[in-house]
Design a protein around this motif. Sequence first.
Motif, short mmCIF file in Angstrom:
data_model
loop_
_atom_site.label_atom_id
_atom_site.label_comp_id
_atom_site.label_asym_id
_atom_site.label_seq_id
_atom_site.Cartn_x
_atom_site.Cartn_y
_atom_site.Cartn_z
N MET A 44 0.82 -1.21 0.00
CA MET A 44 0.00 0.00 0.00
C MET A 44 0.85 1.25 0.00
SD MET A 44 -3.01 -1.19 2.57
CE MET A 44 -3.74 0.43 2.78
N LYS A 45 1.96 1.16 0.68
CA LYS A 45 2.85 2.31 0.73
C LYS A 45 3.33 2.67 -0.68
CE LYS A 45 6.75 3.83 3.47
NZ LYS A 45 7.86 3.34 4.29
N SER A 46 3.71 1.62 -1.46
CA SER A 46 4.21 1.88 -2.80
C SER A 46 3.09 2.45 -3.69
CB SER A 46 4.81 0.62 -3.42
OG SER A 46 3.80 -0.20 -3.94
N VAL A 47 1.89 1.95 -3.49
CA VAL A 47 0.77 2.47 -4.28
C VAL A 47 0.46 3.91 -3.85
CG1 VAL A 47 -1.67 2.16 -4.89
CG2 VAL A 47 -0.20 0.17 -4.55
N GLN A 48 0.51 4.13 -2.53
CA GLN A 48 0.23 5.46 -2.00
C GLN A 48 1.21 6.50 -2.53
OE1 GLN A 48 -2.46 6.45 -0.35
NE2 GLN A 48 -1.59 8.50 -0.62
N THR A 49 2.48 6.08 -2.66
CA THR A 49 3.49 7.00 -3.19
C THR A 49 3.08 7.50 -4.56
OG1 THR A 49 5.05 5.53 -2.11
CG2 THR A 49 5.98 7.27 -3.48
N LYS A 50 2.57 6.56 -5.35
CA LYS A 50 2.12 6.95 -6.69
C LYS A 50 0.94 7.90 -6.61
CE LYS A 50 3.32 2.92 -9.43
NZ LYS A 50 2.77 1.78 -10.14
N LEU A 51 -0.06 7.47 -5.84
CA LEU A 51 -1.30 8.27 -5.79
C LEU A 51 -1.07 9.62 -5.13
CD1 LEU A 51 -3.87 5.47 -4.99
CD2 LEU A 51 -3.74 6.84 -7.07
N GLY A 52 -0.08 9.69 -4.23
CA GLY A 52 0.20 10.94 -3.55
C GLY A 52 0.96 11.92 -4.44
N LYS A 112 -6.37 -0.95 -6.60
CA LYS A 112 -5.36 -1.74 -5.89
C LYS A 112 -5.34 -1.34 -4.42
CE LYS A 112 -1.27 -1.80 -8.15
NZ LYS A 112 -0.32 -1.35 -9.20
N MET A 113 -5.40 -0.04 -4.24
CA MET A 113 -5.36 0.51 -2.89
C MET A 113 -6.57 0.03 -2.09
SD MET A 113 -3.28 2.43 -1.38
CE MET A 113 -3.14 3.34 0.14
N ALA A 114 -7.73 0.14 -2.68
CA ALA A 114 -8.97 -0.23 -1.97
C ALA A 114 -8.96 -1.72 -1.64
CB ALA A 114 -10.18 0.12 -2.84
#
Length: 880
Positions: free
Chosen positions: A833-841, A860-862
């Motif tokens: 989630m952290k890696s996905v969050q980095t993208k979305l952030g 993916k995050m959800a």
Amino acid sequence: MTEISSKFSPQEVEQKWYQHWMQNGFFDSNPDGREPYTIVIPPPNVTGVLHMGHMLNNTIQDVLIRRARMQGKNACWVPGTDHASIATEAKVVAMLKEKGIEKSSISREEFLAHAWEWKEKYGGIILEQLKKLGASCDWRRTKFTMDPKLSDAVIDTFIQLYNKGLIYRGVRMVNWDPKGMTAVSDEEVIHREVQSKLYFIAYEIEGENSKVVIATTRPETLLGDTAVCVHPEDVRYKSLVGKRCIIPFTGRTVPIIQDEYVDKEFGTGCLKVTPAHDVNDYLLGQKHNLETIDILFDNGHINSPATPYHDLDGIVARKRIVKDLEALGQLVKVEDIKNKVGYSERTDAVIEPKLSMQWFCDMEKMSKPALDVVLENKVKLVPEKFKNTYKHWMENVHDWCVSRQLWWGQRIPAWYSTDGRIVVAKTDVEALALFNQNESQSAITLADIRQDEDVLDTWFSSWLWPISVFDGFENPDNADIKYYYPTQDLVTAPEILFFWVARMIIAGIEFKHEIPFSTVYLTGIVRDKLGRKMSKSLGNSPDPLDLIQQFGADGVRMGMLLCSPAGNDILFDESQVEQGRNFANKLWNAFRLVKGWQVDDQLEQPSLNLTASNWIQEKLHITIATTEKYYSEYRLSDAMMTLYKFIWDDCCSWYLEMIKPVYGSPIDRKSYQEAIGMLENIVKLLHPIMPFITEEIWQALGTRTLAESLIVAEYPKYDEKKVATALSSKAEMAFGIIAEVRNLRSKRGMSPKEALNLMIKTGSKENYGDFLEVMKKLGNLTAIEFVETAPPSSVSFLIEKDECFVPLEMNDQDAAAEKQRIKEEMEYLEGFMKSVQTKLGNERFVANAKPEIVENERKKMADAESKLNTLRDSLTKLNG
RNA sequence: CGGGGCGUAGCUCAGUUGGUUUAGAGCGCUGCCUUGACAGGGCAGAGGUCAUUGGUUCGAAUCCAAUCGUCUCGACCA
């Protein structure tokens, strides 16, 4: 079923079916209304025996041919051999020597009689070996490059090209093979780097008490020196230019000249010039009008009657000359040097550049259109990277030296008159007519003319192969050539891309005004597992027939294909053919299993078997589509691997396990027939690759008429309707659960026989409905129920977003292990989630990436979040 | 010396025009499993800074450059 062996034994099966196919003419092809699919074999050397390269190459051809045949095309694979003039002549000479006969002591006619006898006796070996591999060639069409019609074609095309001015005779520097006593073409010379010596030799200046020092790797050639050359800007030697120096042992004096060709930095900056024995020196000689002194006999011995080295072997002479120079004080020093030396591909003798009168084919005009058709993909090279290589060569072609100083081959149709004239004609009578056509006074007679002694390069036969095997020269309108030419695929090794492929394209365009084939598939080179080329001298090549004996032709074929991606070299290891054999055995046992079932006509088909059947049908058609795509790209190893996994994993590990009745019980008729049908589809798909075992199983699965032999059965076609059931993703979930349950037992040391219960917490029960029975049977589950909340005391795991529970007595240790497992899974998810969050952030990501990509990241995050929540709940409960 | 290719798990290779979970397959390896199609078998597992370095990009195994290694083809430096 006990009478069927649990191990497949290939030997008698292979012989039986090869005979069946041969005797009933299944390999034969005649022109008809169907679409033709034609391959001409790269004719192996008539002296050859099967090696690993042939195995790979011919396996691929057979796969293509058999598949085309099953697809309803008129498949024609034309076999044959080439006469390999140097190699064969060398073998015949050696054979005669053993009998105490020297070639020089017999006439040309006598020699050729021996050669033909040798060819009749040994020439067919390699073709017989191809039959062991299963090659489905139309053997009635077998050709040899010296067959009368093929020889006529060679002679006729030579005359035709001569009359067009594309063949000429001239004195040129050629690659002389002193062992084969013949010229060879540039392509037949292999350059190798070797450790040599560079000799520094002092030549005396005429009329002075001074010397000039030259450097050479071949001191013996000084006997043929006709100049010494320096660079015009070399201040060291300015004063010498125009003077003459004395060549040791000969008493000859030669001029000291200047030319920019000389490299001031190399050696002493003084170059000895031997126009008769070095290509560059020859060019220098022409430029400066130097004398040319040929000091070599055809056998490589020194021809220098005025010196003590006359008739010595070149190497011996070199040693003597160096020793004598040293005694005279004219050897200044000797240095070690690495340089490239040319070796004859056929005899491995050191090639001597030698001036001689030869016949040449002018390649420049003819090669242009042959380059274009490849650049325009009218002839497609697979893999495409060879286009570059091809282009480079075609743009730098040299004229092709086509004469060979041998007897075995097509004799050059050139005739010389005693008064020094030349004509080119098919027979002596025609030649004579040409000589006399403008003769007003005394006509010459047959006694006044003689034919050229030399024969033509073997490749001058092979380049006509796709046309000449169909008699396209003498009878250009015959049914065969019209139907089969141009052919479709050519399968060959990249080593002969220029020797053969390029020249065939040239010949096709020149003589037939049409390309000879549309695709050239270039196989890799077979190497040993250390990456070395397989060769007789290294002894690192297994005997192909031993391999077939040991692992079966099917196993060897599949093993070779599995590890041979297009154009990449294959590193051969016996474990690969072992894998092929094991696969054959797996297939054999699947057949044995189904064949052994008792059928009960009273039984209804269980819903489980219906699901299984629909699912495997779906998989089958996905597999057909996938392999189809791979075949169209000539990715045979990928097609092979797709079939391997479909058969081993989907069919054997899942499908047959699903429908397999409990030991001793019968199966219902419908399921049985569906299983038989599936096996039939499998052997059809596999037949091009593993022809023998598949025909054996096919014939054992039902009563077949001759016309129903597998070799001509209809190849399965992709059917879109079969994949509409959309069962694959549901099956994946069920298989995932089964694997988790098995794993769970294994980790806790429980027997697979111990039945368990399963509970699933899900929002979409419909994903499971079809496969509940499958999960029960293969997971050994007594009951599966859907729940809203986690049951107490249970081991849990996630399948996609759903949580599954297996109720078990849990001691503290179990609970701790379970907690640990959940924690690890949570850590993974958090990292993810952290890696996905980095993208979305990242604002720029959200702004720049395609909307569907961003949307996917959100999903993916959800998903990860919901999984994480589930796990957190479980952990809380455990901590409870 | 020049052209080209290739460096992803112990081995052989996939990875489609840059983004589908934190990279896949087969073989091999490790552990467990044999009256029940197959030990030439079954189940599970371990194993990778995608050659190195820099660059382009919101994002690189993927594109660019350089370096190293390797293979291959071509060539006239004696």
